[in-house]
Enzyme design. Structure first.
Site, PDB file in Angstrom:
ATOM      1  N   LEU A 107     -10.569  14.337  -5.609  1.00 13.26           N
ATOM      2  CA  LEU A 107      -9.491  14.250  -4.621  1.00 13.26           C
ATOM      3  C   LEU A 107      -8.128  14.081  -5.279  1.00 13.26           C
ATOM      4  O   LEU A 107      -7.102  14.460  -4.706  1.00 13.26           O
ATOM      5  CB  LEU A 107      -9.731  13.061  -3.685  1.00 13.26           C
ATOM      6  N   GLY A 108      -8.139  13.459  -6.447  1.00 11.80           N
ATOM      7  CA  GLY A 108      -6.863  13.223  -7.117  1.00 11.80           C
ATOM      8  C   GLY A 108      -7.063  12.398  -8.365  1.00 11.80           C
ATOM      9  O   GLY A 108      -8.159  11.880  -8.604  1.00 11.80           O
ATOM     10  N   GLU A 148      -3.366   7.146  -5.220  1.00 12.69           N
ATOM     11  CA  GLU A 148      -2.936   7.594  -6.552  1.00 12.69           C
ATOM     12  C   GLU A 148      -1.603   6.968  -6.948  1.00 12.69           C
ATOM     13  O   GLU A 148      -1.402   6.606  -8.110  1.00 12.69           O
ATOM     14  CB  GLU A 148      -2.832   9.122  -6.603  1.00 12.69           C
ATOM     15  N   HIS A 151      -2.258   3.618  -8.303  1.00 14.30           N
ATOM     16  CA  HIS A 151      -2.595   3.666  -9.745  1.00 14.30           C
ATOM     17  C   HIS A 151      -1.345   3.850 -10.600  1.00 14.30           C
ATOM     18  O   HIS A 151      -1.174   3.193 -11.627  1.00 14.30           O
ATOM     19  CB  HIS A 151      -3.530   4.842 -10.042  1.00 14.30           C
ATOM     20  N   HIS A 157      -8.843   0.131  -9.443  1.00 10.89           N
ATOM     21  CA  HIS A 157      -9.810   0.086  -8.341  1.00 10.89           C
ATOM     22  C   HIS A 157     -10.242  -1.355  -8.101  1.00 10.89           C
ATOM     23  O   HIS A 157     -10.430  -2.114  -9.063  1.00 10.89           O
ATOM     24  CB  HIS A 157     -11.034   0.944  -8.669  1.00 10.89           C
ATOM     25  N   VAL A 171      -6.176  -8.613 -10.209  1.00  3.72           N
ATOM     26  CA  VAL A 171      -5.445  -9.080  -9.021  1.00  3.72           C
ATOM     27  C   VAL A 171      -6.266 -10.220  -8.429  1.00  3.72           C
ATOM     28  O   VAL A 171      -7.442 -10.047  -8.097  1.00  3.72           O
ATOM     29  CB  VAL A 171      -5.272  -7.942  -7.980  1.00  3.72           C
ATOM     30  N   THR A 174      -7.814 -10.106  -4.455  1.00  2.47           N
ATOM     31  CA  THR A 174      -8.835  -9.120  -4.046  1.00  2.47           C
ATOM     32  C   THR A 174     -10.178  -9.612  -4.557  1.00  2.47           C
ATOM     33  O   THR A 174     -10.312  -9.933  -5.740  1.00  2.47           O
ATOM     34  CB  THR A 174      -8.541  -7.735  -4.649  1.00  2.47           C
TER      35      THR A 174
HETATM   36  N1  ARG Z   1     -11.170   9.588  -6.312  1.00  5.00           N
HETATM   37  C1  ARG Z   1      -9.755   9.428  -6.364  1.00  5.00           C
HETATM   38  C2  ARG Z   1      -9.328   8.437  -7.457  1.00  5.00           C
HETATM   39  O1  ARG Z   1     -10.066   7.652  -7.975  1.00  5.00           O
HETATM   40  C3  ARG Z   1      -9.113   9.130  -5.033  1.00  5.00           C
HETATM   41  C4  ARG Z   1      -9.889   8.511  -3.932  1.00  5.00           C
HETATM   42  C5  ARG Z   1      -9.050   8.502  -2.676  1.00  5.00           C
HETATM   43  N2  ARG Z   1      -9.777   8.078  -1.496  1.00  5.00           N
HETATM   44  C6  ARG Z   1      -9.439   8.434  -0.235  1.00  5.00           C
HETATM   45  N3  ARG Z   1     -10.098   7.955   0.789  1.00  5.00           N
HETATM   46  N4  ARG Z   1      -8.477   9.246   0.022  1.00  5.00           N
HETATM   47  O2  ARG Z   1      -8.190   8.375  -7.886  1.00  5.00           O
HETATM   48 ZN    ZN Z   2      -8.611   5.838  -8.017  1.00  6.84          ZN
HETATM   49 CA    CA Z   3      -9.583  -9.128  -7.852  1.00  8.92          CA
END
Ligand code: ARG
Ligand code: ZN
Ligand code: CA
Length: 234
Positions: A107-108, A148, A151, A157, A171, A174
């Protein structure tokens, strides 16, 4: 910080087939999501479980689209190897967002702060970009780009990228979590002795569907602010 900061943003559309040359309206729809979610103005934040509503924080970040580039490529798709960034180079000192077709269900991906300037920015699948045009369910809520950019501002994550409860996102507010959540989980989902409330799967930095993620925490906002005062000082 008490006043919003504006990130000047450049969107690079890289396309092979004509339909991958997404519309200005689709790009604007993504900017609208960024400007909503990074100001905690998303209406779905009311779905945050009561036990965590006090942690929901406004990052005070706004996005201004200063340029869109559109470039044809002979490549039918790209991987996570930064090759799309050689097709169109980033504008230094801006938030660069490449939008293209990605292979393998990706996805990105994003570059964390402190990396090389020539690959700095985020890459997002065209079908997971914005909320209209070619955006396709369940990733048609613009949240891939929110994730993204998280990040790009230094967020990890929430499960810390290890599936054994030793992962850390650095963090404090969380909860520890065993692994990525997907789809639309139901609260609570307990892992890693994190009961009674369990995983904060509705956080933008988990892997759930766009409609199931709707918060950054105060701790995450502090980490993004540290990035904006340090390696990404505008
Ligand atoms: N897999 C991607 C990443 O780790 C993005 C995940 C985005 N999730 C979403 N529900 N849009 O950077
Ligand atoms: Zn990610
Ligand atoms: Ca944490």
């Amino acid at each position: 910080r008490t006043t919003p900061i504006t990130l000047q943003t450049v969107v690079h559309v890289v396309y092979n087939r004509d339909e991958e040359n997404i519309s200005d309206a689709q790009i604007e729809s993504q900017l609208a999501v960024l400007n909503r979610d990074f100001r905690a103005r998303n209406e779905d934040r009311t779905q945050v479980p009561d036990v965590w509503t006090s942690l929901v924080a406004d990052p005070l970040i706004e996005f201004e689209l200063i340029e869109t580039t559109r470039t044809h490529t002979d490549e039918r798709s790209f991987g996570a190897d930064d090759s799309v960034k050689r097709v169109v180079k980033p504008h230094p000192g801006r938030l660069n967002v490449w939008v293209c077709t990605l292979a393998g269900g990706l996805l990105g991906y994003a570059q964390f702060p402190g990396g090389p300037a020539k690959t700095d920015g985020v890459v997002v699948l065209n079908r997971a970009f914005g909320t209209t045009g070619t955006a396709a369910a369940p990733f048609d809520g613009g949240r891939t780009t929110v994730h993204e950019v998280g990040h790009w501002l230094g967020l990890r994550h929430i499960w810390g990228d290890r599936n054994d409860c030793t992962g850390d996102d650095f963090v404090a507010d969380t909860p520890r979590a065993q692994q990525a959540n997907t789809g639309r989980p139901t609260f609570p989902h307990i892992t890693c002795d994190n009961g009674p409330h369990g995983d904060m799967f509705m956080n933008y930095m988990d892997y759930v569907d766009d409609a199931a993620m709707f918060m950054f925490t105060a701790g995450q906002v502090a980490r993004m602010n540290a990035t904006l005062e340090g390696p990404r000082k505008p």
